[in-house]
Scaffold this active site. Structure first.
Site, mmCIF file in Angstrom:
data_model
loop_
_atom_site.group_PDB
_atom_site.id
_atom_site.type_symbol
_atom_site.label_atom_id
_atom_site.label_comp_id
_atom_site.label_asym_id
_atom_site.label_seq_id
_atom_site.Cartn_x
_atom_site.Cartn_y
_atom_site.Cartn_z
ATOM 1 N N ALA A 14 0.818 -1.221 0.000
ATOM 2 C CA ALA A 14 0.000 0.000 0.000
ATOM 3 C C ALA A 14 0.850 1.269 0.000
ATOM 4 O O ALA A 14 0.318 2.372 0.058
ATOM 5 C CB ALA A 14 -0.929 -0.002 1.217
ATOM 6 N N TYR A 153 8.980 -13.154 -14.267
ATOM 7 C CA TYR A 153 7.870 -12.272 -13.847
ATOM 8 C C TYR A 153 6.556 -12.815 -14.408
ATOM 9 O O TYR A 153 5.573 -12.980 -13.674
ATOM 10 C CB TYR A 153 8.115 -10.833 -14.312
ATOM 11 C CG TYR A 153 6.954 -9.922 -13.932
ATOM 12 C CD1 TYR A 153 6.672 -9.656 -12.597
ATOM 13 C CD2 TYR A 153 6.127 -9.362 -14.903
ATOM 14 C CE1 TYR A 153 5.590 -8.853 -12.235
ATOM 15 C CE2 TYR A 153 5.048 -8.553 -14.549
ATOM 16 C CZ TYR A 153 4.790 -8.307 -13.220
ATOM 17 O OH TYR A 153 3.722 -7.526 -12.851
ATOM 18 N N PRO A 183 -3.575 -6.340 -15.060
ATOM 19 C CA PRO A 183 -3.321 -5.077 -15.756
ATOM 20 C C PRO A 183 -2.212 -5.198 -16.796
ATOM 21 O O PRO A 183 -1.290 -6.000 -16.666
ATOM 22 C CB PRO A 183 -2.859 -4.125 -14.643
ATOM 23 C CG PRO A 183 -3.104 -4.837 -13.345
ATOM 24 C CD PRO A 183 -3.084 -6.288 -13.670
ATOM 25 N N THR A 188 3.351 3.566 -12.622
ATOM 26 C CA THR A 188 3.537 3.576 -11.160
ATOM 27 C C THR A 188 5.049 3.547 -10.932
ATOM 28 O O THR A 188 5.806 3.846 -11.843
ATOM 29 C CB THR A 188 2.912 2.309 -10.533
ATOM 30 O OG1 THR A 188 3.595 1.169 -11.081
ATOM 31 C CG2 THR A 188 1.424 2.193 -10.839
ATOM 32 N N PHE A 190 6.533 0.848 -10.696
ATOM 33 C CA PHE A 190 6.846 -0.501 -11.182
ATOM 34 C C PHE A 190 8.128 -0.535 -12.027
ATOM 35 O O PHE A 190 9.017 -1.370 -11.790
ATOM 36 C CB PHE A 190 5.648 -0.982 -12.002
ATOM 37 C CG PHE A 190 5.789 -2.341 -12.624
ATOM 38 C CD1 PHE A 190 5.558 -3.492 -11.885
ATOM 39 C CD2 PHE A 190 6.129 -2.486 -13.962
ATOM 40 C CE1 PHE A 190 5.666 -4.749 -12.462
ATOM 41 C CE2 PHE A 190 6.245 -3.739 -14.548
ATOM 42 C CZ PHE A 190 6.009 -4.869 -13.798
HETATM 43 N N1 LIG Z 1 2.529 -1.122 -13.092
HETATM 44 C C1 LIG Z 1 2.319 -2.066 -13.963
HETATM 45 O O1 LIG Z 1 2.551 -1.880 -15.182
HETATM 46 C C2 LIG Z 1 1.761 -3.399 -13.528
HETATM 47 C C3 LIG Z 1 1.122 -4.183 -14.482
HETATM 48 C C4 LIG Z 1 0.600 -5.412 -14.096
HETATM 49 C C5 LIG Z 1 0.702 -5.821 -12.790
HETATM 50 N N2 LIG Z 1 1.345 -5.048 -11.867
HETATM 51 C C6 LIG Z 1 1.418 -5.563 -10.494
HETATM 52 O O2 LIG Z 1 0.775 -4.637 -9.644
HETATM 53 C C7 LIG Z 1 1.255 -4.776 -8.306
HETATM 54 C C8 LIG Z 1 1.571 -3.391 -7.753
HETATM 55 O O3 LIG Z 1 2.585 -2.799 -8.516
HETATM 56 P P1 LIG Z 1 2.638 -1.249 -8.860
HETATM 57 O O4 LIG Z 1 2.554 -1.122 -10.333
HETATM 58 O O5 LIG Z 1 1.695 -0.494 -8.017
HETATM 59 O O6 LIG Z 1 4.173 -0.957 -8.476
HETATM 60 P P2 LIG Z 1 4.830 -0.119 -7.276
HETATM 61 O O7 LIG Z 1 4.373 1.289 -7.321
HETATM 62 O O8 LIG Z 1 6.287 -0.408 -7.382
HETATM 63 O O9 LIG Z 1 4.241 -0.807 -5.962
HETATM 64 C C9 LIG Z 1 4.661 -2.070 -5.509
HETATM 65 C C10 LIG Z 1 4.247 -2.243 -4.063
HETATM 66 O O10 LIG Z 1 4.602 -3.571 -3.637
HETATM 67 C C11 LIG Z 1 5.250 -3.474 -2.389
HETATM 68 N N3 LIG Z 1 6.197 -4.568 -2.203
HETATM 69 C C12 LIG Z 1 7.160 -4.990 -3.043
HETATM 70 N N4 LIG Z 1 7.869 -5.996 -2.484
HETATM 71 C C13 LIG Z 1 7.331 -6.194 -1.251
HETATM 72 C C14 LIG Z 1 7.614 -7.074 -0.178
HETATM 73 N N5 LIG Z 1 8.627 -7.967 -0.252
HETATM 74 N N6 LIG Z 1 6.860 -7.004 0.938
HETATM 75 C C15 LIG Z 1 5.855 -6.121 1.033
HETATM 76 N N7 LIG Z 1 5.526 -5.245 0.057
HETATM 77 C C16 LIG Z 1 6.257 -5.297 -1.070
HETATM 78 C C17 LIG Z 1 5.943 -2.123 -2.376
HETATM 79 O O11 LIG Z 1 6.074 -1.651 -1.036
HETATM 80 P P3 LIG Z 1 7.448 -1.513 -0.216
HETATM 81 O O12 LIG Z 1 8.562 -1.368 -1.208
HETATM 82 O O13 LIG Z 1 7.237 -0.306 0.639
HETATM 83 O O14 LIG Z 1 7.528 -2.776 0.572
HETATM 84 C C18 LIG Z 1 4.935 -1.258 -3.129
HETATM 85 O O15 LIG Z 1 3.988 -0.735 -2.235
HETATM 86 C C19 LIG Z 1 2.445 -5.718 -8.398
HETATM 87 O O16 LIG Z 1 2.039 -7.008 -8.001
HETATM 88 C C20 LIG Z 1 2.801 -5.718 -9.879
HETATM 89 O O17 LIG Z 1 3.429 -6.900 -10.287
HETATM 90 C C21 LIG Z 1 1.864 -3.827 -12.201
#
Ligand SMILES: NC(=O)c1ccc[n+]([C@@H]2O[C@H](COP(=O)([O-])OP(=O)(O)OC[C@H]3O[C@@H](n4cnc5c(N)ncnc54)[C@H](OP(=O)(O)O)[C@@H]3O)[C@@H](O)[C@H]2O)c1
Length: 254
Positions: A14, A153, A183, A188, A190
């Site tokens: 979050a 991934y 998605p 983000t 990401f």
């Molecule tokens: N952005 C895209 O293009 C995209 C597309 C498809 C799917 N997704 C998926 O969407 C989800 C969220 O990603 P996002 O795009 O919002 O990226 P983001 O902004 O990098 O957010 C990722 C979140 O995951 C948390 N996280 C990572 N490793 C962790 C761990 N070991 N323990 C606890 N928290 C952890 C991070 O928090 P902390 O670092 O503070 O722990 C951060 O809050 C992911 O599962 C990603 O694979 C993203």
């Protein structure tokens, strides 16, 4: 306005991106929140802006003991979790399989697969016992379609899709819904994470494209859980209009 004051929503990851937007979306509708991530400073700041009861959990989802401790013994006011959004996750690197850093593969498996199933297994018995719950997993189009460098991934997200469908089978009769949100490209942190802090590389990903926003995904998650309890959205693929499929590549030797 949909009233979520009877919902207690867990959001992993979050502290940025989708997770933060999902927390804000449910807060707007009065839900109680349990917000988990490693970066507590980010969670504290978010909590201050939400205006709803929020319980913060400093958590690395890869750490089984920490997950079981955090979610196995929640404060009484937050104990009856109704919605779990398994969002924490990451991609690391875009190298081809034979050049990749094996530690990166391990980190993705530990976070996207092991972390997600550990959190699920910890919170699911309570949902089944109370005969009410919804698990929303954040998968990816990478789990459905391969792309160069997507190797592990994509594999982890294919796992998340199949695990979500398998949960549906196990939970028949338990009144617990399961949804996998898949998605495409979203702007983000990401890519910044994928390219290990290289902002120029990350920015290139989104150059000239109106990518999905974190709010687009928060809206999709919220919609899926706001439907009547007899409706289960199994899977949703969401992509930017400017992202599509490019067909097969063929290697020609003569
Ligand atoms: N952005 C895209 O293009 C995209 C597309 C498809 C799917 N997704 C998926 O969407 C989800 C969220 O990603 P996002 O795009 O919002 O990226 P983001 O902004 O990098 O957010 C990722 C979140 O995951 C948390 N996280 C990572 N490793 C962790 C761990 N070991 N323990 C606890 N928290 C952890 C991070 O928090 P902390 O670092 O503070 O722990 C951060 O809050 C992911 O599962 C990603 O694979 C993203």
């Amino acid at each position: 306005m949909i009233d979520c004051s009877s919902e207690t929503v867990v959001v992993t990851g979050a502290s940025s991106g989708f997770g933060e937007a999902i927390a804000r979306r449910y807060a707007k509708h009065g839900a109680k929140l349990i917000l988990a991530a490693r970066r507590m400073d980010r969670l504290e700041k978010l909590k201050g802006e939400l205006g709803v009861p929020s319980h913060l959990v400093e958590l690395d989802v890869r750490n089984r003991d920490a997950v079981e401790k955090a979610f196995g013994r929640l404060p009484a006011d937050f104990a009856n979790v109704t919605i779990l959004v398994n969002n924490a996750g990451l991609a690391l690197g875009l190298e081809p399989a034979h050049k990749v850093n094996l530690d990166d593969w391990q980190t993705m498996i530990d976070t996207n697969v092991t972390g997600l199933v550990t959190v699920t297994r910890t919170l699911l018995p309570g949902m089944v016992e109370r005969d009410k719950g919804h698990i929303v997993n954040i998968g990816s189009v990478a789990g459905n379609y391969p792309y160069p460098g997507g190797n592990v991934y994509g594999g982890t997200k294919a796992f998340v899709k199949q695990f979500s469908l398998a949960l549906r089978s196990d939970l028949l009769g338990a009144n617990v819904r399961v949804t996998n949100i898949e998605p495409g490209m979203a702007d983000t942190e990401f890519s910044l994470t994928r390219f290990k802090g290289n902002k120029a590389e990350a920015d290139k990903v989104y150059q000239g494209v109106e990518a999905l926003t974190a709010d687009d995904i928060a809206e999709t998650v919220f919609w899926s859980t706001a439907l009547p309890a007899h409706v289960n959205i199994n899977r949703i693929e969401v992509m930017p209009t400017q992202q599509a499929f490019a067909g097969f590549k063929v290697e020609r030797r003569s």
